[in-house]
Design an enzyme around this catalytic site. Structure first.
Site, mmCIF file in Angstrom:
data_model
loop_
_atom_site.group_PDB
_atom_site.id
_atom_site.type_symbol
_atom_site.label_atom_id
_atom_site.label_comp_id
_atom_site.label_asym_id
_atom_site.label_seq_id
_atom_site.Cartn_x
_atom_site.Cartn_y
_atom_site.Cartn_z
ATOM 1 N N LYS A 153 0.823 -1.215 0.000
ATOM 2 C CA LYS A 153 0.000 0.000 0.000
ATOM 3 C C LYS A 153 0.856 1.264 0.000
ATOM 4 O O LYS A 153 0.445 2.285 -0.540
ATOM 5 C CB LYS A 153 -0.989 -0.007 1.170
ATOM 6 N N LYS B 77 -3.378 -10.517 -6.495
ATOM 7 C CA LYS B 77 -4.669 -10.900 -5.912
ATOM 8 C C LYS B 77 -5.777 -9.986 -6.439
ATOM 9 O O LYS B 77 -5.528 -8.830 -6.813
ATOM 10 C CB LYS B 77 -4.617 -10.875 -4.380
ATOM 11 N N LYS C 4 -10.415 -5.002 -4.413
ATOM 12 C CA LYS C 4 -11.496 -4.067 -4.730
ATOM 13 C C LYS C 4 -10.986 -2.658 -5.021
ATOM 14 O O LYS C 4 -11.736 -1.823 -5.501
ATOM 15 C CB LYS C 4 -12.581 -4.080 -3.651
HETATM 16 P P1 ATP Z 1 -8.482 -3.258 -0.612
HETATM 17 O O1 ATP Z 1 -8.161 -3.487 -2.051
HETATM 18 O O2 ATP Z 1 -9.325 -2.053 -0.342
HETATM 19 O O3 ATP Z 1 -7.310 -3.398 0.305
HETATM 20 P P2 ATP Z 1 -9.434 -5.964 -0.344
HETATM 21 O O4 ATP Z 1 -10.180 -6.400 -1.558
HETATM 22 O O5 ATP Z 1 -8.089 -6.517 -0.104
HETATM 23 O O6 ATP Z 1 -9.464 -4.404 -0.240
HETATM 24 P P3 ATP Z 1 -10.245 -6.209 2.435
HETATM 25 O O7 ATP Z 1 -11.326 -5.404 3.042
HETATM 26 O O8 ATP Z 1 -8.857 -5.807 2.731
HETATM 27 O O9 ATP Z 1 -10.398 -6.295 0.854
HETATM 28 O O10 ATP Z 1 -10.473 -7.733 2.790
HETATM 29 C C1 ATP Z 1 -11.646 -8.316 3.273
HETATM 30 C C2 ATP Z 1 -11.474 -9.816 3.379
HETATM 31 O O11 ATP Z 1 -11.404 -10.397 2.070
HETATM 32 C C3 ATP Z 1 -10.194 -10.262 4.087
HETATM 33 O O12 ATP Z 1 -10.478 -11.402 4.884
HETATM 34 C C4 ATP Z 1 -9.268 -10.623 2.966
HETATM 35 O O13 ATP Z 1 -8.297 -11.577 3.359
HETATM 36 C C5 ATP Z 1 -10.239 -11.209 1.967
HETATM 37 N N1 ATP Z 1 -9.737 -11.081 0.610
HETATM 38 C C6 ATP Z 1 -9.417 -9.931 -0.032
HETATM 39 N N2 ATP Z 1 -9.021 -10.161 -1.293
HETATM 40 C C7 ATP Z 1 -9.077 -11.514 -1.452
HETATM 41 C C8 ATP Z 1 -8.782 -12.376 -2.539
HETATM 42 N N3 ATP Z 1 -8.350 -11.900 -3.696
HETATM 43 N N4 ATP Z 1 -8.967 -13.704 -2.386
HETATM 44 C C9 ATP Z 1 -9.403 -14.209 -1.211
HETATM 45 N N5 ATP Z 1 -9.701 -13.434 -0.143
HETATM 46 C C10 ATP Z 1 -9.541 -12.113 -0.244
#
Ligand code: ATP
Ligand code: LTN
Length: 336
Positions: free
Chosen positions: A119, A201, A204
């Protein structure tokens, strides 16, 4: 008369940041498991809005996303009568315990976190202290509720390990203050990959074509899968190392159908990538359709969402202040 005593349930805790559109990665890696585990635990599901502030947010969008995530939790099957669904900023003990835990967390530990490194690279103009201390706030979330189990995706494993280290460190000075939590990370679908760059990965906060949002319409889902990056071979094989794109599609399809990616590979033997993409699209569309329908209904009743969050915050606050009071006393803060 014989009485059957049931053992008290263990505590499960997890949170998602209300940033942007919740993705299929969030669903498969986290949310779906919340629903599967909810009946066997006393659960708290949080909207981590304080964590969201570690990168710049549009205030109106953050507010909207928070209500939307609460509705999605419920639309996916979490029952606010059974589980505590609440918003992190509504329970002040999170920020209070985070401060104490900051004083038990080393700079070296925080600077090794890959999420911080990723980040910081992504938001080079805003590498703030909150982004650095993000894991101590996450540890506070978890430890406040004497949590036993934390279902998360693989990207959060390092944060969970740090939480365990912090809890163990504090407990070595003040015995039994915190329950040391375990992570629950699904075996094959813990890291759903980006559709446009399967070496990363699905996230969002990336470009829209790289993820499926839980609220995407069927034609959008079909289009995104059609464009998903695969490879120049033609064989459908589950091999995450060498064929990340195809393996990702197999993982998604497998998660939708509750089988293993290897079983999907066997089912699709001899088919081309088009067939795999089509199968993945249709499986995702039919899983998401009832969730989207319930979501729309829930979003039509904002008062119900507000009432749910109010009662969730009250229940969470009651539990959180019990732990915080103990912590304040143990570390020597003067009690009135
Ligand atoms: P950002 O991009 O805003 O950091 P993010 O998509 O990583 O967001 P988070 O709110 O950080 O989402 O994560 C919420 C949950 O979803 C966490 O338990 C995280 O481990 C899981 N998660 C996020 N991305 C993935 C992915 N690509 N595959 C599986 N689990 C995921
Ligand atoms: N950091 C998590 C979200 C989160 C969380 C938590 C997850 C905040 N507090 C407590 C589990 C337990 C993420 O997914 N980025």
């Amino acid at each position: 008369m014989e009485t059957t005593q049931t053992a008290p349930k263990k505590t499960l805790y997890s949170a998602i940041q209300p940033t942007g559109s919740i993705t299929l990665g969030n669903y498969i890696g986290a949310l779906r498991n919340f629903v599967l585990l909810a009946d066997d635990f006393d659960c708290l599901f949080c909207m981590a809005d304080l964590h969201a502030l570690t990168v710049r947010q549009d205030p109106a969008a953050l507010r909207r996303n928070t209500a939307s995530l609460a509705a999605l939790y419920m639309a996916c099957g979490l029952d606010p009568e059974k589980s505590i669904i609440y918003c992190q900023s509504h329970v002040p003990e999170h920020a209070e315990l985070a401060w104490i835990l900051n004083c038990f967390t080393y700079m070296g530990e925080l600077s090794r976190m890959t999420q911080f490194k990723d980040k910081s690279a992504k938001h080079a103009d805003n590498i703030n202290a909150g982004l650095f201390a993000y894991p101590s706030l996450m540890a506070a979330d978890i430890l406040l509720y004497q949590t036993n189990l934390v279902p998360v995706g693989a990207d959060q494993k390092q944060h969970l390990e740090l939480t365990r280290d912090i809890a163990t460190r504090v407990n070595s000075l003040y015995p039994n203050l915190f329950t040391v939590p375990e992570a629950y990370i699904p075996k094959t679908s813990a890291r759903i990959r980006s559709l446009s760059d399967p070496t990363r990965k699905m996230s969002k906060s990336d470009a829209e074509d790289s993820y499926i949002a839980l609220l995407d319409a069927p034609d959008v889902i079909r289009r995104k899968f059609r464009r998903a990056v695969t490879d120049s071979e033609t064989e459908i094989r589950y091999d995450p190392e060498n064929k990340p794109g195809v393996s990702n599609l197999l993982s998604i399809l497998a998660a939708m159908e509750n089988v293993t990616p290897e079983e999907e590979e066997a089912k699709l033997k001899g088919c081309n990538y088009g067939a795999l993409k089509e199968a993945a699209s249709e499986a995702v569309i039919s899983t998401l359709a009832p969730i989207q329908e319930r979501y729309q209904a829930l979003m039509g009743d904002k008062e119900h969402i507000a009432n749910t969050l109010k009662s969730g915050a009250e229940r969470a606050h009651y539990l959180a202040q019990k732990t915080l009071r103990k912590v304040y006393k143990k570390v020597g803060l003067y009690q009135l």
